[in-house]
Design a protein around this motif. Structure first.
Motif, PDB file in Angstrom:
ATOM      1  N   THR A   1      -6.510  12.841  -7.698  1.00  0.00           N
ATOM      2  CA  THR A   1      -5.272  12.881  -6.910  1.00  0.00           C
ATOM      3  C   THR A   1      -4.127  13.443  -7.750  1.00  0.00           C
ATOM      4  O   THR A   1      -4.011  13.140  -8.930  1.00  0.00           O
ATOM      5  CB  THR A   1      -4.917  11.458  -6.431  1.00  0.00           C
ATOM      6  OG1 THR A   1      -5.989  10.965  -5.624  1.00  0.00           O
ATOM      7  CG2 THR A   1      -3.633  11.453  -5.624  1.00  0.00           C
ATOM      8  N   ASN A   2      -3.299  14.269  -7.132  1.00  0.00           N
ATOM      9  CA  ASN A   2      -2.128  14.912  -7.753  1.00  0.00           C
ATOM     10  C   ASN A   2      -2.467  16.201  -8.490  1.00  0.00           C
ATOM     11  O   ASN A   2      -1.580  16.835  -9.053  1.00  0.00           O
ATOM     12  CB  ASN A   2      -1.386  13.965  -8.709  1.00  0.00           C
ATOM     13  CG  ASN A   2      -0.080  13.468  -8.122  1.00  0.00           C
ATOM     14  OD1 ASN A   2       0.432  14.024  -7.158  1.00  0.00           O
ATOM     15  ND2 ASN A   2       0.472  12.422  -8.712  1.00  0.00           N
TER      16      ASN A   2
ATOM     17  N   ASP B   1      -6.349   5.128  -5.747  1.00  0.00           N
ATOM     18  CA  ASP B   1      -4.991   4.626  -5.525  1.00  0.00           C
ATOM     19  C   ASP B   1      -4.250   4.593  -6.860  1.00  0.00           C
ATOM     20  O   ASP B   1      -4.367   3.631  -7.628  1.00  0.00           O
ATOM     21  CB  ASP B   1      -5.051   3.214  -4.921  1.00  0.00           C
ATOM     22  CG  ASP B   1      -3.669   2.640  -4.655  1.00  0.00           C
ATOM     23  OD1 ASP B   1      -2.664   3.319  -4.935  1.00  0.00           O
ATOM     24  OD2 ASP B   1      -3.591   1.496  -4.160  1.00  0.00           O
ATOM     25  N   PRO B   2      -3.472   5.644  -7.181  1.00  0.00           N
ATOM     26  CA  PRO B   2      -2.799   5.712  -8.485  1.00  0.00           C
ATOM     27  C   PRO B   2      -1.763   4.614  -8.719  1.00  0.00           C
ATOM     28  O   PRO B   2      -1.293   4.464  -9.849  1.00  0.00           O
ATOM     29  CB  PRO B   2      -2.127   7.097  -8.463  1.00  0.00           C
ATOM     30  CG  PRO B   2      -2.935   7.900  -7.498  1.00  0.00           C
ATOM     31  CD  PRO B   2      -3.339   6.917  -6.442  1.00  0.00           C
TER      32      PRO B   2
ATOM     33  N   LYS C   1     -12.451   4.051 -10.714  1.00  0.00           N
ATOM     34  CA  LYS C   1     -12.573   4.652  -9.386  1.00  0.00           C
ATOM     35  C   LYS C   1     -11.461   4.157  -8.456  1.00  0.00           C
ATOM     36  O   LYS C   1     -10.930   4.923  -7.649  1.00  0.00           O
ATOM     37  CB  LYS C   1     -13.951   4.354  -8.789  1.00  0.00           C
ATOM     38  CG  LYS C   1     -15.076   5.119  -9.483  1.00  0.00           C
ATOM     39  CD  LYS C   1     -16.425   4.808  -8.857  1.00  0.00           C
ATOM     40  CE  LYS C   1     -17.533   5.609  -9.532  1.00  0.00           C
ATOM     41  NZ  LYS C   1     -18.871   5.304  -8.978  1.00  0.00           N
ATOM     42  N   ILE C   2     -11.115   2.886  -8.578  1.00  0.00           N
ATOM     43  CA  ILE C   2     -10.033   2.353  -7.744  1.00  0.00           C
ATOM     44  C   ILE C   2      -8.711   3.017  -8.105  1.00  0.00           C
ATOM     45  O   ILE C   2      -7.916   3.362  -7.225  1.00  0.00           O
ATOM     46  CB  ILE C   2      -9.960   0.816  -7.900  1.00  0.00           C
ATOM     47  CG1 ILE C   2     -11.176   0.167  -7.233  1.00  0.00           C
ATOM     48  CG2 ILE C   2      -8.677   0.265  -7.286  1.00  0.00           C
ATOM     49  CD1 ILE C   2     -11.305  -1.319  -7.490  1.00  0.00           C
TER      50      ILE C   2
ATOM     51  N   PHE D   1       0.837  -1.203   0.000  1.00  0.00           N
ATOM     52  CA  PHE D   1       0.000   0.000   0.000  1.00  0.00           C
ATOM     53  C   PHE D   1       0.874   1.257   0.000  1.00  0.00           C
ATOM     54  O   PHE D   1       0.553   2.266   0.632  1.00  0.00           O
ATOM     55  CB  PHE D   1      -0.946  -0.024   1.192  1.00  0.00           C
ATOM     56  CG  PHE D   1      -1.728  -1.302   1.294  1.00  0.00           C
ATOM     57  CD1 PHE D   1      -2.673  -1.629   0.332  1.00  0.00           C
ATOM     58  CD2 PHE D   1      -1.498  -2.204   2.321  1.00  0.00           C
ATOM     59  CE1 PHE D   1      -3.384  -2.828   0.416  1.00  0.00           C
ATOM     60  CE2 PHE D   1      -2.205  -3.396   2.411  1.00  0.00           C
ATOM     61  CZ  PHE D   1      -3.157  -3.708   1.449  1.00  0.00           C
ATOM     62  N   ILE D   2       1.979   1.193  -0.730  1.00  0.00           N
ATOM     63  CA  ILE D   2       2.949   2.294  -0.728  1.00  0.00           C
ATOM     64  C   ILE D   2       2.344   3.582  -1.275  1.00  0.00           C
ATOM     65  O   ILE D   2       2.757   4.680  -0.898  1.00  0.00           O
ATOM     66  CB  ILE D   2       4.210   1.895  -1.532  1.00  0.00           C
ATOM     67  CG1 ILE D   2       5.350   2.893  -1.319  1.00  0.00           C
ATOM     68  CG2 ILE D   2       3.883   1.733  -3.014  1.00  0.00           C
ATOM     69  CD1 ILE D   2       5.886   2.926   0.076  1.00  0.00           C
ATOM     70  N   GLY D   3       1.344   3.484  -2.152  1.00  0.00           N
ATOM     71  CA  GLY D   3       0.701   4.689  -2.675  1.00  0.00           C
ATOM     72  C   GLY D   3       0.065   5.508  -1.571  1.00  0.00           C
ATOM     73  O   GLY D   3       0.164   6.744  -1.554  1.00  0.00           O
ATOM     74  N   GLU D   4      -0.601   4.830  -0.623  1.00  0.00           N
ATOM     75  CA  GLU D   4      -1.220   5.517   0.512  1.00  0.00           C
ATOM     76  C   GLU D   4      -0.151   6.192   1.374  1.00  0.00           C
ATOM     77  O   GLU D   4      -0.344   7.298   1.884  1.00  0.00           O
ATOM     78  CB  GLU D   4      -2.012   4.516   1.361  1.00  0.00           C
ATOM     79  CG  GLU D   4      -3.138   3.800   0.636  1.00  0.00           C
ATOM     80  CD  GLU D   4      -4.383   4.669   0.487  1.00  0.00           C
ATOM     81  OE1 GLU D   4      -4.545   5.620   1.282  1.00  0.00           O
ATOM     82  OE2 GLU D   4      -5.195   4.396  -0.418  1.00  0.00           O
TER      83      GLU D   4
END
Length: 700
Positions: A376-377, A425-426, A420-421, A87-90
């Protein structure tokens, strides 16, 4: 809620290995500040931050969760993150917007691989960092070993602010900044403040002096004071510690028992008084190379670091105010899309609880609902003051799978859910391969994949099947070959007639022109899938009209899009059309396209066709003591080792590996090295498949 300015806002993120106690520490801090009346537990599935159903099922954080607390006239925004690098994106999005990183270490296990992996990202961002050694009251706790491992991780700039000890059966923490002993009751909570015992004075003085020296090193004025007085006051030490943290050259180490509420209040006091605030950080440079001033007078700029799609609520967008201030109903422009967004509502988030606010100041973290064009971003800016905050760079996928809905009727639902996922979470990357006719999902590992599957089924009602993706092979030839094909069709009225004679040869850069032909024209076609087709007009005597040559070439290209061996693209062939026949009435473009395709296919099958496979350049960073087993595994995957470099206690293996052999490599490498090795791969070239493997692939 009170509106805090940037000098009184502290943004911290809890990072650390799985089961280090981040969620419990966050819960305890909320309790200490009086924001909750009763502390929840991970086991009880009632903590503020771990509120998702999947987190309750797994007993661990899966998503980064923003929280906040207020302590002694400061607002502390806390982001609780997962401990597994799947879960490194989080984790990265949270690090990006934090002002101070709080790295939580389990005193029973010391610095684990999860802490090491996350440290590399913290070090990259150069963020102020402090360490908290948790579970000091556990019978297996070893604070000294944990501190030693922290020093091995960050260097000699790790410095003790506290250390634990037990006096008459009571858990105590000795603070060498305040030079006080905190003695806790058995149930934890508010400690008794005592003088330092005689048997600890020598050690406490030694650590205090070390702390004074470290604090003085980071400020020239403090260094002069230190030389004059031989010591520093507590306020002067705080100033020096903050300077050292801002320079990423001083890493304070605390100790707590989050579960028993021991030491958390003192930690919060340090965050208030010493840890850098939003106002202390250096101004940020935008992609346009503009300076983003962290002042309330500057034009409003928001950076979106997290997106959540909530059932029955819609898209929840989390942002940090990078400059200026934002008010409810403000209109801001998205720098990526150019669209104007209206922020109808502003919230402070505590897990799933939303607290409406009317205004947020520079440095603060908040959320809003139902933005239409923002992900996101993205950066949102005040009209007329365009700026783009540098985006978060997410790691490439380590695991790829093809994904299809179990029910064909759910295809559209699956596509919408995956979008959506990815928005949330990119690090979840979705692509459609026209060549392979597969939807490919890239993610960070098997646990990440299992989580995506759970979300699809339980969040969106779609059951999906994940399988090994096909490999994008290429086909070519090893020798020359000639063939001809006569196409004749008569069904009443105008018929079809075309005859094509051609020769094909393997092509490579720099090869001489074909011999034995009267070359009248040449066309070089750069193929979309790589490689080339060289098409030569060698017709003499006008046996085929020039106007039919493009149709012959078109027929050849259609065959090249689906090769006769495995249906893969064909590349690097040259074709000489040197003879044929036509009919004054029945010849047409369709006839010559068909004849060209059949002649090319016949020649190709007779030219010793060869399958090419994609080869990747693979770089593996592995601890020295594990190199042998990793190299053995690589060789079993048909890898060619190109070289080995040294990097501290690691070795960097560089090799080339067929892409098909990398399937499952992430999981296997993690198992071989207890998660201590990392790798990355990039496409290198296409190389010939061994004959025995080619035979199996063609049969399949």
């Amino acid at each position: 809620m009170k509106v805090y300015d940037d000098k009184h806002i502290k943004n911290i993120v809890f990072v650390g290995a799985h089961n280090s106690g981040k969620t419990t520490l966050a819960e305890t801090m909320l309790f200490e500040a009086g924001l909750i009346n009763r502390r929840g537990t991970v086991e009880g599935k009632n903590t503020v931050s771990d509120y998702h159903e999947i987190e309750h099922q797994r007993g661990a954080s899966v998503f980064a969760t923003p929280l906040h607390t207020e302590w002694r006239n400061y607002k502390i925004n806390i982001i609780d993150t997962p401990g597994l690098d799947d879960f490194i994106g989080e984790i990265l999005s949270s690090i990006r917007v934090a002002d101070t990183i709080v790295s939580v270490v389990n005193a029973r296990h010391g610095v684990e691989i999860g802490t090491q992996i996350i440290w590399n990202h913290i070090d990259h961002y150069n963020k102020p960092t402090l360490f908290v050694v948790n579970q000091i009251d556990h019978k297996s706790a070893n604070f000294e070993d944990s501190f030693k491992e922290i020093k091995e991780l960050v260097g000699n700039n790790a410095v003790k602010i506290q250390y634990p000890l037990v006096i008459d059966g009571a858990q105590c923490i000795l603070d060498v900044l305040k030079m006080k002993l905190y003695k806790f009751p058995p149930q934890g909570g508010k400690p008794e403040k005592l003088p330092i015992p005689d048997d600890q004075k020598a050690l406490a003085d030694q650590l205090h002096n070390e702390l004074v020296e470290k604090a003085a090193e980071n400020d020239e004025d403090l260094m002069e004071l230190f030389f004059e007085k031989g010591t520093l006051s507590e306020d002067e030490m705080r100033q020096g510690i903050k300077a050292g943290m801002l320079n990423h050259e001083l890493f304070p180490v605390f100790c707590v028992s989050a579960l028993q509420d021991m030491g958390s209040g003192r930690l919060m006091g340090f965050i208030d008084n010493v840890a850098p605030a939003a106002a202390d950080l250096k101004p940020e440079q935008s992609l346009e190379d503009k300076t983003v001033l962290r002042t309330k007078e500057a034009p409003t700029t928001l950076f979106v670091f997290k997106t959540v799609h909530m059932p029955n609520l819609g898209q929840l967008t989390f942002f940090k105010v990078k400059s200026g201030e934002v008010n409810a109903n403000d209109k801001l422009v998205n720098s990526r899309t150019g669209e104007t967004e209206i922020l109808h509502q502003l919230f402070i988030m505590d897990g799933k609880k939303r607290e409406p606010v009317s205004k947020l100041m520079v440095g603060d973290i908040g959320a809003t609902l139902k933005l239409k064009y923002t992900e996101t971003n993205d950066t949102l800016y005040m009209q007329g003051h365009q700026v783009t905050i540098r985006p978060i760079i997410y790691p490439e996928s380590r695991t790829s799978k093809s994904v299809v809905a179990l029910k064909q009727a759910d295809d559209e639902k699956l596509s919408d859910a995956l979008k959506k996922i990815h928005s949330q979470d990119p690090t979840v990357v979705i692509t459609y391969s026209k060549e392979l006719k597969q939807q490919i999902l890239g993610c960070q590992g098997e646990l990440h994949l299992a989580t995506i599957g759970w979300i699809l089924e339980n969040g969106y009602g779609v059951k999906a099947k994940f399988e090994q993706p096909k490999i994008a092979y290429r086909e070519t030839i090893k020798r020359s070959s000639t063939a001809n094909y006569r196409h004749k069709k008569q069904s009443g009225g105008a018929g079809q007639f075309a005859q094509v004679h051609l020769k094909i040869e393997p092509w490579f850069e720099g090869m001489p022109e074909p011999e034995g032909f009267n070359i009248r024209g040449k066309e070089e076609v750069s193929l979309p899938w790589g490689g080339k087709l060289l098409f030569y007009n060698c017709i003499v005597g006008g046996v085929i009209d020039l106007r039919y040559l493009p149709s012959i070439r078109k027929g050849i290209l259609e065959v090249m899009e689906s090769g006769p061996l495995t249906g893969s693209y064909i590349r690097d062939v040259r074709v000489m059309v040197y003879d044929g026949r036509m009919h004054s009435v029945d010849s047409n473009d369709i006839a010559f396209k068909i004849a060209g395709a059949h002649a090319f296919k016949a020649a190709f099958l007779n030219a010793k066709p060869k399958l090419l496979e994609p080869i990747c350049e693979l770089t593996v960073k592995v601890p020295e003591e594990m190199v042998g087993s990793v190299m053995t595994d690589l060789q079993s995957r048909r890898s060619v080792i190109l070289g080995i470099d040294n990097a501290d206690r690691y070795q960097i293996l560089k090799c080339t590996t067929p892409e098909v052999e990398l399937y499952g490599y992430s999981t296997n490498l993690r198992s071989l090295t207890q998660g201590k090795a990392t790798f990355n791969s990039v496409f290198s070239s296409f190389e010939a498949v061994p004959d025995n493997i080619q035979q199996n692939l063609v049969r399949a």
